[in-house]
Design a protein around this motif. Structure first.
Motif, short mmCIF file in Angstrom:
data_model
loop_
_atom_site.label_atom_id
_atom_site.label_comp_id
_atom_site.label_asym_id
_atom_site.label_seq_id
_atom_site.Cartn_x
_atom_site.Cartn_y
_atom_site.Cartn_z
N LYS A 1 0.85 -1.18 0.00
CA LYS A 1 0.00 0.00 0.00
C LYS A 1 0.89 1.24 0.00
O LYS A 1 2.03 1.21 0.46
N VAL A 2 0.35 2.34 -0.50
CA VAL A 2 1.16 3.56 -0.63
C VAL A 2 1.79 3.94 0.70
O VAL A 2 2.97 4.30 0.77
N GLU A 3 1.00 3.82 1.78
CA GLU A 3 1.52 4.24 3.08
C GLU A 3 2.57 3.27 3.63
O GLU A 3 3.23 3.58 4.62
N PHE A 4 2.73 2.09 3.02
CA PHE A 4 3.71 1.11 3.49
C PHE A 4 4.98 1.11 2.66
O PHE A 4 5.91 0.36 2.96
N ILE A 5 5.07 1.92 1.62
CA ILE A 5 6.19 1.86 0.69
C ILE A 5 7.52 2.11 1.40
O ILE A 5 8.49 1.37 1.22
N SER A 6 7.58 3.15 2.22
CA SER A 6 8.85 3.48 2.86
C SER A 6 9.26 2.42 3.87
O SER A 6 10.45 2.15 4.05
N ALA A 7 8.28 1.82 4.55
CA ALA A 7 8.62 0.72 5.46
C ALA A 7 9.19 -0.46 4.68
O ALA A 7 10.20 -1.07 5.10
N SER A 8 8.59 -0.79 3.55
CA SER A 8 9.11 -1.87 2.72
C SER A 8 10.50 -1.52 2.18
O SER A 8 11.38 -2.38 2.10
N ASN A 9 10.69 -0.27 1.80
CA ASN A 9 12.01 0.18 1.35
C ASN A 9 13.08 -0.08 2.39
O ASN A 9 14.16 -0.62 2.11
N ASN A 10 12.79 0.34 3.62
CA ASN A 10 13.79 0.19 4.67
C ASN A 10 14.03 -1.27 5.03
O ASN A 10 15.14 -1.66 5.37
N ALA A 11 12.98 -2.09 4.97
CA ALA A 11 13.16 -3.52 5.22
C ALA A 11 14.07 -4.13 4.15
O ALA A 11 14.98 -4.91 4.47
N ALA A 12 13.82 -3.77 2.89
CA ALA A 12 14.64 -4.30 1.79
C ALA A 12 16.09 -3.86 1.94
O ALA A 12 17.03 -4.64 1.71
N TRP A 13 16.30 -2.62 2.33
CA TRP A 13 17.67 -2.11 2.51
C TRP A 13 18.36 -2.79 3.69
O TRP A 13 19.51 -3.22 3.59
#
Length: 902
Positions: A728-740
């Motif tokens: 979801k749009v509001e979860f994008i940055s959380a997913s980004n940081n998890a991937a990093w």
């Protein structure tokens, strides 16, 4: 009829509680004292039934008592989902009864309750309510009609999609919209206003029920455009700009007539009408596809927009005095909440909260993107700001034409003796900074000194100087010409004795610092001393922008701040502020962001201050998690503010980057243990909290991995679950940081580590779909690609067999990224996978070679890896290589031949 009825004793107990709560409400007591006292009352299981009874049937009580019951009922609306059916039926009937009460106060209170309960229940579970309200629009008596329309307008505004969903084969909007259209002709202006407003709320959600009647709706708007009532005209203007955003083609045949109406409405004496009309032009300017329709109108539109920037009489009353008011404490209403978004990490280092912008907010956000948003001390969006935003967007899309139109008017305004006109000219000059810089740039050697000399109109001039910070910083190597005078002028404003001027100066200085970067280093001593002096002058509100200015300066100069002299200047006032603020003071949030930047910059010099900062951050996290747990167990409580938790996690990330393993004794001795708290944060329901928690995991991996490693088994499952191909749009940055962060963790575990091996396949199985997903954001693609590479570098035997699944997408994703160490290490990892499984890249050889050719300056190690792989492919099958190379783009072919001899 419901079988539930109130018990006399319990009813009297609740009434007595409400009466007692009103005793604390006096001029000497804040209003929240009522709420605080009422929240101490847990109530019986059928609490909301008693509240509904007091609202609807306790007519002998004062209206204020019944209104408090209504307020409590609204706050506890969620309870209706867990009560017996007979009680739920009683509550719904009682509220509908109260909406027809003779008292205006009670009707309004009941209206708010209906909106709250409709939201909780969903219209499909209370469809009779909507039907009854629509029927009431035909009831005799304006009071009943008005009460029903109040509810319907608020419901249409708050959740139009729910009103547009099918219930037993029919949408509520199917019968509501025709009724609203007919009531737009009502003799009462209030009813006409409600009708147009309700219809407008269905436009942004693309309601099928509305678009069946779209021609009738547009005809209605043209008829109401000449309405005598300003509220009706306001909603007409709003409807037109909403339609322009959602269905522009429907307006194009009548665009000339609509444009004339909007131009006229921008001059309306009613500022709300003028603002909605101005919004129309802002949205028009944002839509590049409508540029050819807007272009012929610019000559009429631009002068009106410029006139809208001039202070009117009402604005001047609001503006108040420019007297020396810095010793005067701020009122609570003057202090706007400021939130720091969750920390983002990864290849593009996004600085975002991860929350989407609302429809039509782009140009508002543009002006504030670099901390240089204009604030004229008013409490929000207004006509002046909207006109500035419209001019800004017009400059971006019609730069040369706009500048040519503005040249003569700007000359007249900038050199007039009328300060209101001069100030509007300065605003217009600032508004065109981005879009017209190629045209206004030749005039800036004259205009920048002019602006510095007119800092007696400080608020607008500070803002304009901030908008031209990039030009001021980069136009010439001689900093004494423009940069130093601008900086000195803004520092004077920072220490002005008027609060509004202080704020404007701080915001503009922040913009200058961000543009100047390391070029601020020679001026650190005077800038720091000025900013530190401001600690003794500023009240609460301006302290928040002061933290921003210090944080921006710290980010700009980096390690240069480690000079012991600078540390001695800066740290005492910051630590004093840190000690003074209570844990529930919202100023802790921006101060935490400031301290995080300072910790990263001064590194080991922060160690003497680390213990107190660490302990408080740990306590903030623990307390916030406890509050969240209590809220989840009892939803009647207020939901805790997630931004305290985000701020504490962000400051710990800064502390980790700054002092690294010096945190070992603090983390080891922490109670509750920090790693346990961090694991709980990874599971938090709020995305910004998870976003900051994943960032902290990555930072701990880089700076304190020996402390993190024992806790990774408990954290890794949460990291894996956050890797979503289409978040979801509001979860994008959380997913980004998890991937990093998983990539950073993989690197620290090392080559072929047996513990990490158990997570390789689960991680790769989540990262590859992200990389291949066409709708995943680019930043998520990039972070997934980097982490696949890093995991592959450490575990090539497990990842290389899957190379053919992702090789093309991997190369496509990273070939456009800027050359840097993170990209370099990712490509070294990818080359290791190719060395392990050369056949895995054969079907994607074109993309691999193209990504190699895009490099400008690969590291020597990576360059050698490229050479060995390319020459190896050619040596193994010269004929096949020749065929492949013939299909390469000429630039790729030439670069590979020149650099690597293939």
């Amino acid at each position: 009829m419901s079988s539930w009825s109130p018990q006399h004793f319990t009813l009297q107990e609740i009434l007595q509680m409400i009466r007692q709560s009103t005793d604390v409400h006096s001029a000497a007591q804040p209003e929240h004292a009522i709420t605080q006292k009422l929240n101490q009352f847990t109530g019986p299981p059928d609490y909301i039934g008693y509240l509904a009874h007091i609202l609807s049937s306790s007519v002998q009580e004062q209206d204020s008592i019944r209104s408090i019951a209504a307020h409590l009922l609204e706050s506890n609306a969620r309870l209706i989902l867990s009560v017996p059916p007979e009680l739920a039926q009683y509550v719904k009937a009682a509220i509908l009864q109260a909406v027809n009460d003779p008292s205006v106060m009670i009707r309004n209170a009941a209206s708010r309750d209906i909106v709250a309960f409709l939201d909780v229940l969903e219209p499909k579970n209370w469809s009779e309510c909507l039907q009854q309200l629509v029927n009431a629009l035909d009831a005799p008596g304006d009071d009943k009609q008005e009460a029903a329309f109040n509810v319907l307008e608020k419901a249409c505004e708050d959740y139009p999609r729910k009103m547009d969903m099918e219930i037993n084969g029919t949408r509520p909007s199917d019968y509501m919209i025709p009724k609203f259209l007919s009531l737009s002709e009502h003799p009462s202006a209030k009813m006409r206003s409600h009708a147009v407003a309700c219809l407008s709320h269905f436009v942004p959600v693309n309601s099928p029920s509305l678009f069946v009647h779209l021609d009738s709706f547009i005809a209605c708007l043209f008829k109401r455009a000449s309405d005598d009532d300003p509220s009706v005209r306001q909603h007409v203007c709003q409807a037109f700009h909403l339609l322009l955003a959602a269905q522009p083609k429907k307006l194009l045949p009548e665009m000339q007539n609509i444009a004339k109406f909007m131009l006229s409405s921008m001059k309306d004496k009613d500022k709300t009408v003028a603002l909605e009309a101005c919004e129309f032009w802002r949205i028009f300017a944002e839509n590049v596809d409508l540029g050819s329709y807007l272009h012929p109108m610019l000559g009429e539109v631009v002068p009106v927009l410029i006139d809208c920037m001039v202070y009117g009489e009402d604005d001047l009353l609001w503006l108040g005095s420019d007297a020396e008011d810095d010793p005067v404490p701020d009122e609570e209403a003057d202090i706007k909440p400021r939130h720091s978004g969750g920390k983002s990490d990864g290849l593009d280092h996004e600085a975002t909260s991860g929350e989407p912008a609302a429809e039509g907010e782009q140009s508002k956000n543009r002006l504030g993107a670099n901390g240089d948003d204009y604030d004229d001390t008013s409490t929000g969006w207004n006509l002046r700001k909207c006109a500035i935003a419209a001019i800004d967007v017009l400059g971006v899309h019609h730069g040369e034409e706009l500048f040519n139109m503005l040249q003569n008017p700007l000359k007249d305004k900038l050199w007039t003796t009328e300060w209101q006109e001069r100030e509007s000219g300065i605003l217009a000059l600032g508004a065109i900074a981005d879009g017209c810089i190629d045209f206004v740039g030749t005039h800036l050697p004259t205009l920048i000194p002019y602006l510095i000399n007119t800092l007696n109109d400080p608020k607008a001039t500070c803002w304009a100087l901030g908008r031209y910070a990039k030009w001021t910083t980069r136009v010439t190597a001689d900093k004494t010409l423009y940069f130093v005078p601008t900086m000195e002028g803004l520092l004077r404003m920072v220490l002005d004795n008027n609060k509004h001027v202080q704020e404007a100066g701080c915001i503009a200085l922040t913009a200058l610092e961000k543009e100047a970067g390391p070029e601020m280093i020679p001026y650190l001593d005077p800038v720091l001393r000025n900013l530190v002096f401001a600690f003794d002058k500023y009240q609460h509100k301006n302290m928040l922008v002061l933290y921003d200015a210090i944080g921006a300066l710290t980010d700009a100069v980096g390690r240069a701040l480690q000079n012991p002299g600078y540390v001695a200047i800066l740290m005492p006032p910051l630590t004093d502020q840190w000690a003074k603020l209570k844990d529930d003071d919202k100023a802790v949030i921006p101060l935490s962001a400031c301290l995080a930047s300072v910790s990263i910059a001064i590194g080991p010099a922060f160690i003497p201050y680390a213990a107190s900062v660490f302990e408080r951050c740990k306590n903030l996290i623990h307390n916030s998690l406890q509050q969240q747990k209590a809220y989840q167990q009892n939803p009647e409580l207020d939901e805790p503010d997630k931004y305290f938790l985000v701020a504490a996690l962000g400051l710990l990330s800064g502390l980790t980057q700054g002092v690294g393993m010096a945190l070992e004794p603090l983390i080891s001795a922490s109670q509750p243990h920090l790693m346990g708290l961090l694991t709980d944060c990874l599971k938090h329901p709020q995305a910004p909290v998870r976003q900051s928690a994943y960032a902290l995991v990555g930072d701990l991996a880089m700076g304190c991995f020996t402390l993190l490693r024992p806790h990774m088994p408990g954290m890794m499952q949460e990291l894996i679950m956050q890797l979503d191909p289409e978040p979801k749009v509001e979860f994008i940055s959380a997913s980004n940081n998890a991937a990093w962060s998983v990539g950073e963790v993989a690197l620290r575990y090392g080559r072929d580590d047996t513990e990490f091996q158990q997570w390789v396949n689960p991680l790769i199985s989540r990262l590859i779909p992200i990389l291949l997903h066409p709708k995943a954001p680019r930043s998520l693609h990039e972070n997934a690609a980097v982490s696949i590479g890093r995991i592959g570098l450490m575990h090539p035997g497990l990842v290389a067999p899957r190379l053919s699944e992702f090789a093309q997408a991997w190369c496509q994703t990273l070939c456009e990224s800027s050359d840097n160490e993170e990209k370099d290490s990712a490509f070294r990892a990818f080359c290791t996978l190719v060395q392990t499984n050369p056949t895995g890249v054969l079907e994607s050889l074109l993309w691999f070679c193209n990504s190699i050719a895009r490099w400008e300056q690969p590291s020597p190690e990576l360059n050698d890896m490229f050479r060995q792989l390319l020459q190896g492919f050619k040596a193994r099958d010269a004929g096949g290589w020749a065929v492949q190379a013939a299909s390469f783009p000429p630039l790729t072919r030439d670069r590979l031949a020149t650099r690597y001899g293939v």
